[in-house]
Scaffold this active site. Structure first.
Site, short mmCIF file in Angstrom:
data_model
loop_
_atom_site.label_atom_id
_atom_site.label_comp_id
_atom_site.label_asym_id
_atom_site.label_seq_id
_atom_site.Cartn_x
_atom_site.Cartn_y
_atom_site.Cartn_z
N ASP A 54 0.83 -1.20 0.00
CA ASP A 54 0.00 0.00 0.00
C ASP A 54 0.87 1.26 0.00
OD1 ASP A 54 -2.40 -1.68 0.44
OD2 ASP A 54 -1.50 -1.98 2.40
N HIS A 98 -4.41 -3.51 6.53
CA HIS A 98 -4.23 -3.79 5.10
C HIS A 98 -5.58 -4.23 4.55
CE1 HIS A 98 -2.64 -4.97 1.29
NE2 HIS A 98 -2.95 -6.25 1.48
#
Length: 325
Positions: A159, A187
């Site tokens: 990410d 996440h």
């Protein structure tokens, strides 16, 4: 050449595990002077595919690859392990609730946590990649009481890398010019990619983009990037996930740049009001094989609201598997 280190990859015949094995064996994680013993774990029905991976690794003749162990026995796979990539996990199936997914993965990561506790090096570094990664890391850690909880982390580096790349594209610069990106929290689609502290060429990025772009474009794009890749290629991220996993472990082991921090999901120590008991992504710096959460950053109200959302999701996940911890 140094003494060989043992690197365990679970789900090693899967797409991410396959990508990881070759890059680690070639020296991309710890350098070309560090010999590697790869310990590859798969479920029994995938052993034939795993043996094929082993043959390919042999055929590459990597000078850093000392030995390959391919097995369906977690105790063997984690024997004297120094670095562990927990990639294999139960995917979410049709009609499956998130709580069902958590419970199914709890069994996998309970078993692996016990195997790590009983067999791995006590200073082992564990990175959980298999989703839901943060809570899977918590489960594994809770079943490894002899291992420091700080040795269990989850991956938000993918990410982090996505956010840097997307912002760099917006500004017309290279991604390595983007410094001090932060991914807060889980996440998942609740993660908060925060550019409040980002600089480019020593200039604040907030002065170059609008709040509207951040809210309506940047944040949802980063949050939904994984889903967009699945839609585009018919499969989840593999090469980029493996690359991020190597970035995470390399920085943790060898240290971060003096110019920036990175994002890692680590056990909360109470920083930024995130109570202990969950694995939460923070900005960290790494040195001498350890990490430290970056302290005392100013958090505006916009960011506080989004950090609370992702923390709440992680608290809910923990509640769903509380009895298994």
């Amino acid at each position: 050449m140094n003494k060989p280190v043992r690197v365990t990859i679970t789900g090693a015949a899967g797409q991410i595990g396959y990508q990881l094995a070759f890059r680690i064996a070639s020296g991309q994680m710890l350098g070309v002077n560090q010999p590697i013993i790869l310990q590859l774990l798969e479920i029994t029905p995938a052993l034939s595919a795993l043996n094929g991976v082993s043959m390919e690794l042999e055929d590459c003749a990597f000078p850093t690859l000392k030995k390959i162990i391919a097995t369906d026995d977690a105790n063997e796979a984690f024997d004297q392990c120094d670095f562990g990539f927990l990639v294999g996990a139960m995917p979410r199936g049709p009609g499956m609730e998130r709580s069902d997914l958590l419970e199914a993965n709890a069994k996998i990561f309970t078993h692996q946590g016990l195997a790590i506790n009983n067999n791995a090096n006590k200073n082992v570094k564990i990175l959980v990649v298999g989703n839901p990664a943060n809570t899977n890391a918590l489960i594994a850690s809770s079943n490894a009481p002899d291992i420091d909880p700080k040795n269990f982390t989850a991956m938000t580096r993918l990410d982090h890398n996505r956010a840097k790349s997307y912002l760099a594209k917006k500004l017309g610069v290279q991604s390595n010019e983007i410094q001090n990106m932060i991914i807060w929290g889980n996440h998942s689609a609740t993660q908060y990619p925060d550019i409040s502290h980002v600089t480019c060429d020593d200039q604040r990025v907030l002065d170059a983009v609008s709040l509207e772009w951040i809210e309506s474009d940047f944040i949802p794009t980063v949050q939904q990037r994984g889903a967009e890749i699945i839609k585009a290629r018919g499969a989840s991220s593999a090469a980029s996930a493996a690359s991020a996993a190597i970035d995470h472990m390399r920085d943790w082991s060898l240290g971060t740049s003096d110019k920036s921090w990175v994002s890692m999901a680590v056990p909360s120590d109470g920083s930024y009001g995130i109570s202990p008991g969950i694995i939460f992504s923070f900005p960290v710096i790494c040195k001498d094989g350890n990490f430290e959460i970056v302290k005392d950053l100013k958090i505006n109200e916009f960011s506080k609201d989004r950090i609370l959302i992702t923390e709440s999701e992680l608290r809910e996940e923990r509640s769903a598997i509380e009895s298994l911890l």
